[in-house]
Design an enzyme around this catalytic site. Structure first.
Site, short mmCIF file in Angstrom:
data_model
loop_
_atom_site.label_atom_id
_atom_site.label_comp_id
_atom_site.label_asym_id
_atom_site.label_seq_id
_atom_site.Cartn_x
_atom_site.Cartn_y
_atom_site.Cartn_z
N CYS A 183 0.83 -1.19 0.00
CA CYS A 183 0.00 0.00 0.00
C CYS A 183 0.87 1.25 0.00
O CYS A 183 1.86 1.34 0.73
CB CYS A 183 -0.92 0.00 1.22
SG CYS A 183 -1.86 1.51 1.44
N ASP A 190 -0.07 -6.14 -0.47
CA ASP A 190 -1.16 -6.42 -1.40
C ASP A 190 -0.73 -7.60 -2.26
O ASP A 190 0.30 -7.54 -2.94
CB ASP A 190 -1.45 -5.21 -2.30
CG ASP A 190 -1.96 -4.01 -1.52
OD1 ASP A 190 -2.77 -4.20 -0.60
OD2 ASP A 190 -1.54 -2.88 -1.83
#
Length: 277
Positions: A183, A190
């Site tokens: 992120c 992620d």
């Protein structure tokens, strides 16, 4: 208030509203990252960002909770993306909101998300009696992850991408499940799978896999990572046709699946949930 990522709800304590609150949506302009990629004027791609919302509930007019799964399709040429935590907070604002039915909810979602992104957003709801129709599937293509390679770099290096520009062009689809980025604001991981379909000089698969793994310590939002992958492959490998599609695992009941293409016959992306989603 500035709409830069650091001013978003990410990484901050947030009170959960349970009454309808469209003001919770936090749009972030796409232009900053696209300028960074040198994307000025006409974009070299078209596409969509497909969001799937699995934690969606509201009350009917008698106060009985309702649930559904939503598919939200945001066009890639929208001026803004929506920061994902603000999206989650917004969806939770329906939890104690009474609505006349699923269509009333769909219209509100479509209205608010279109206003936030600056483009027409399409929303489809799957009600609980239709949950059994939702299917799973994996991205098609030759698996890059089969390659036994040595890695010592975990930031994107487009210069390592290679293609056989002096040989006959090929048409193929390649897949990797080793995509990981972080992120942009919080640094939280992620996880994703990525499919690359192209026609043109054959891309060296080892260099492509190393390049994709190079996102492992890179901080960008999902949509930005996919556009970076698309632009880097287009510039370094010079395919005539290129499509990049990533399926990211969900966080907070939301998954984001960006799809970018320059080939009109590529069709539209499927929205099959994969094993890790």
């Amino acid at each position: 208030m500035s709409n830069s990522p650091e001013h978003s709800p990410l990484g901050k304590n947030s009170a959960y509203r349970t009454d309808y609150a469209p003001e919770l949506l936090f749009p972030i302009p796409r232009i900053g990252k696209r300028d960074e990629l040198g994307l000025t004027g006409t974009l070299p791609f078209f596409g969509v960002d497909i969001w799937n919302a699995y934690e969606l509930s509201w009350l009917n007019m008698r106060g009985k909770p309702q649930v559904a799964v939503a598919r939200i399709t945001v066009p890639a040429d929208s001026p803004n993306i929506i920061e994902s935590k603000s999206f989650k907070l917004y969806l939770n604002s329906f939890n104690q909101t009474r609505l006349g039915g699923p269509e009333a909810l769909r219209e509100l979602l479509q209205q608010d998300l279109s206003a936030a992104t600056g483009a027409t957003v399409h929303v489809a709801l799957t009600m609980q009696e239709e949950f059994g129709k939702l299917q799973m599937g994996e991205l098609d293509g030759l698996l890059l992850d089969r390659l036994d390679i040595e890695i010592d770099n975990y930031s994107p290096q487009p210069s390592i991408l290679k293609a056989a520009v002096d040989e006959l062009p090929v048409e193929e689809t390649l897949v990797s499940h080793l995509l990981k980025s972080n992120c942009l604001v919080t640094g939280q991981p992620d996880w994703g799978s990525v499919q690359i379909s192209y026609a043109g000089p054959q891309i060296d698969q080892e260099s492509l896999l190393k390049y994709l793994i190079g996102f492992r310590e890179h901080n960008e939002f999902h949509e930005q990572c996919v556009e970076r992958i698309f632009v880097d492959i287009l510039r370094e490998c010079r395919p005539a046709h290129l499509t990049v599609y990533a399926r990211y695992t969900r966080r907070g009941g939301l998954d984001i699946n960006p799809w970018r293409s320059n080939f009109t016959k590529a069709g539209s992306p499927s929205n099959l949930r994969n094993a890790r989603q």
